[in-house]
Design a protein around this motif. Structure first.
Motif, mmCIF file in Angstrom:
data_model
loop_
_atom_site.group_PDB
_atom_site.id
_atom_site.type_symbol
_atom_site.label_atom_id
_atom_site.label_comp_id
_atom_site.label_asym_id
_atom_site.label_seq_id
_atom_site.Cartn_x
_atom_site.Cartn_y
_atom_site.Cartn_z
ATOM 1 N N MET A 1 4.236 11.778 19.405
ATOM 2 C CA MET A 1 3.005 11.113 18.970
ATOM 3 C C MET A 1 2.987 9.657 19.423
ATOM 4 N N GLY A 2 1.799 9.194 19.822
ATOM 5 C CA GLY A 2 1.666 7.803 20.201
ATOM 6 C C GLY A 2 1.560 6.905 18.976
ATOM 7 N N ARG A 3 1.637 5.622 19.206
ATOM 8 C CA ARG A 3 1.545 4.659 18.121
ATOM 9 C C ARG A 3 0.133 4.638 17.563
ATOM 10 N N VAL A 4 0.034 4.605 16.227
ATOM 11 C CA VAL A 4 -1.271 4.558 15.574
ATOM 12 C C VAL A 4 -1.864 3.167 15.752
ATOM 13 N N ALA A 5 -3.120 3.102 16.161
ATOM 14 C CA ALA A 5 -3.780 1.815 16.357
ATOM 15 C C ALA A 5 -3.940 1.093 15.024
ATOM 16 N N VAL A 6 -3.700 -0.202 15.057
ATOM 17 C CA VAL A 6 -3.838 -1.025 13.851
ATOM 18 C C VAL A 6 -5.313 -1.280 13.593
ATOM 19 N N GLY A 7 -5.707 -1.217 12.308
ATOM 20 C CA GLY A 7 -7.101 -1.434 11.985
ATOM 21 C C GLY A 7 -7.312 -1.923 10.574
ATOM 22 N N ILE A 8 -8.562 -2.203 10.267
ATOM 23 C CA ILE A 8 -8.923 -2.676 8.929
ATOM 24 C C ILE A 8 -8.577 -1.609 7.896
ATOM 25 N N GLY A 9 -7.971 -2.035 6.813
ATOM 26 C CA GLY A 9 -7.550 -1.127 5.748
ATOM 27 C C GLY A 9 -6.087 -0.764 5.815
ATOM 28 N N ASP A 10 -5.436 -0.998 6.970
ATOM 29 C CA ASP A 10 -4.018 -0.659 7.092
ATOM 30 C C ASP A 10 -3.189 -1.470 6.105
ATOM 31 N N PHE A 81 7.722 -4.946 9.670
ATOM 32 C CA PHE A 81 6.547 -4.625 8.878
ATOM 33 C C PHE A 81 6.324 -3.117 8.976
ATOM 34 N N THR A 82 6.511 -2.433 7.868
ATOM 35 C CA THR A 82 6.425 -0.974 7.833
ATOM 36 C C THR A 82 5.022 -0.547 7.443
ATOM 37 N N ARG A 83 4.416 0.315 8.248
ATOM 38 C CA ARG A 83 3.078 0.795 7.931
ATOM 39 C C ARG A 83 3.169 1.847 6.832
ATOM 40 N N LEU A 84 2.421 1.613 5.738
ATOM 41 C CA LEU A 84 2.417 2.527 4.598
ATOM 42 C C LEU A 84 1.246 3.499 4.632
ATOM 43 N N GLY A 85 0.223 3.161 5.369
ATOM 44 C CA GLY A 85 -0.968 4.008 5.407
ATOM 45 C C GLY A 85 -2.219 3.153 5.420
ATOM 46 N N ARG A 86 -3.347 3.788 5.141
ATOM 47 C CA ARG A 86 -4.631 3.079 5.152
ATOM 48 C C ARG A 86 -5.355 3.333 3.841
ATOM 49 N N ARG A 87 -5.881 2.235 3.256
ATOM 50 C CA ARG A 87 -6.616 2.319 2.000
ATOM 51 C C ARG A 87 -7.945 1.589 2.158
ATOM 52 N N PRO A 88 -8.960 1.997 1.397
ATOM 53 C CA PRO A 88 -10.205 1.217 1.407
ATOM 54 C C PRO A 88 -9.928 -0.212 0.951
ATOM 55 N N VAL A 89 -10.580 -1.151 1.588
ATOM 56 C CA VAL A 89 -10.426 -2.553 1.180
ATOM 57 C C VAL A 89 -11.256 -2.761 -0.078
ATOM 58 N N ALA A 90 -10.585 -2.989 -1.187
ATOM 59 C CA ALA A 90 -11.263 -3.156 -2.482
ATOM 60 C C ALA A 90 -10.475 -4.173 -3.288
ATOM 61 N N LEU A 91 -10.646 -5.451 -2.957
ATOM 62 C CA LEU A 91 -9.876 -6.500 -3.629
ATOM 63 C C LEU A 91 -10.283 -6.616 -5.091
ATOM 64 N N ALA A 92 -9.293 -6.855 -5.932
ATOM 65 C CA ALA A 92 -9.547 -7.001 -7.370
ATOM 66 C C ALA A 92 -9.769 -8.466 -7.742
ATOM 67 N N PHE A 93 -10.041 -9.311 -6.740
ATOM 68 C CA PHE A 93 -10.227 -10.745 -6.980
ATOM 69 C C PHE A 93 -11.183 -11.291 -5.925
ATOM 70 N N PRO A 94 -11.868 -12.383 -6.232
ATOM 71 C CA PRO A 94 -12.714 -13.012 -5.207
ATOM 72 C C PRO A 94 -11.831 -13.531 -4.078
ATOM 73 N N LEU A 95 -12.277 -13.366 -2.866
ATOM 74 C CA LEU A 95 -11.499 -13.821 -1.718
ATOM 75 C C LEU A 95 -11.432 -15.347 -1.738
ATOM 76 N N PRO A 96 -10.236 -15.933 -1.826
ATOM 77 C CA PRO A 96 -10.147 -17.397 -1.922
ATOM 78 C C PRO A 96 -10.510 -18.071 -0.609
ATOM 79 N N THR A 97 -11.088 -19.231 -0.696
ATOM 80 C CA THR A 97 -11.435 -20.001 0.508
ATOM 81 C C THR A 97 -10.745 -21.359 0.529
ATOM 82 N N THR A 98 -10.243 -21.825 -0.624
ATOM 83 C CA THR A 98 -9.514 -23.091 -0.704
ATOM 84 C C THR A 98 -8.401 -22.962 -1.733
ATOM 85 N N PHE A 99 -7.463 -23.890 -1.678
ATOM 86 C CA PHE A 99 -6.452 -24.015 -2.731
ATOM 87 C C PHE A 99 -6.032 -25.477 -2.791
#
Length: 221
Positions: A1-10, A81-99
């Motif tokens: 098998m070839g390498r799985v392409a990296v993508g959003i949700g990985d 960095f070990t690939r665990l799989g792909r999940r829907p992106v569903a953050l449980a927090f607002p995406l931070p923009t500053t700190f």
């Protein structure tokens, strides 16, 4: 098998301080992957679902303190960095923009543009054994300075203060000692340290103009 392409949700995980630490690609930013590191550590290799509802990892000990690990990373994750799989992106927090590293500091923007390895290195440092706290009487507001650096700076300034009358040579030695920790001395700390040294010098009979000239000529902070 070839390498799985990296993508959003990985979902990937790396190890730091004998713990698995998960992260997920949540989107793209120009040519970079947007990556969130989660505070959901595990002693065993986790499933990709470990990121579901997990909080973001925030640095508590290493610099820059209080930084949420929201990164913009180029390319694919490196070895380790070990690939665990792909999940829907569903953050449980607002995406931070500053700190903010401290109440006295200004805002820093997010995401942090960094290599993937930055996440692993920062978590490793953050979870390593920390030095005991040091409370300086000379600089009581310096809450985010590494305790080892603060102790050394405090001692250098105290040694200078004990020399009466003050001399330019003693002031140069003091500034040279503080230069060893210039990475811990940000703008506000630098201003306070400068003012403290000038005040001590003039109190101990060294001309203030000469003190300013010596400090400006010698300091790296």
């Amino acid at each position: 098998m070839g390498r799985v392409a990296v993508g959003i949700g990985d979902v990937f995980a790396f190890t730091a301080a004998r713990r698995w630490v998960p992260c997920q690609i949540i989107g793209t930013l120009q040519s970079y992957w947007q990556v969130i590191v989660f505070d959901a550590l595990s002693t065993k290799r986790p499933r990709a679902s470990i990121v579901d509802g997990a909080p973001i990892y925030v640095l508590r000990h290493t610099r820059p303190k209080n930084e949420p690990l929201y990164l913009a990373c180029p390319g694919d994750p490196p070895v380790g960095f070990t690939r665990l799989g792909r999940r829907p992106v569903a953050l449980a927090f607002p995406l931070p923009t500053t700190f903010r590293t401290s109440p006295r500091a200004g805002d820093d923007s997010l995401p942090v543009h960094a290599e993937w390895s930055y996440a692993r290195d920062q978590v490793k440092d953050d979870r390593s054994a920390q030095p005991p706290p040091f409370h300086s009487k000379l600089f009581p507001t310096w809450r985010v300075v590494d305790p080892r650096a603060l102790r050394a700076i405090d001692a250098a300034v105290a040694r200078f203060a004990a020399i009466k009358p003050a001399t330019e040579a003693a002031l140069r030695r003091c500034v040279a000692a503080t230069n060893k920790h210039e990475g811990e001395i940000r703008t506000l700390e630098a201003e306070e340290l400068f003012d403290k040294l000038v005040a001590i010098a003039t109190r101990n009979k060294l001309d203030d103009a000469r003190a300013v000239a010596v400090i400006d000529a010698c300091r790296d902070w």
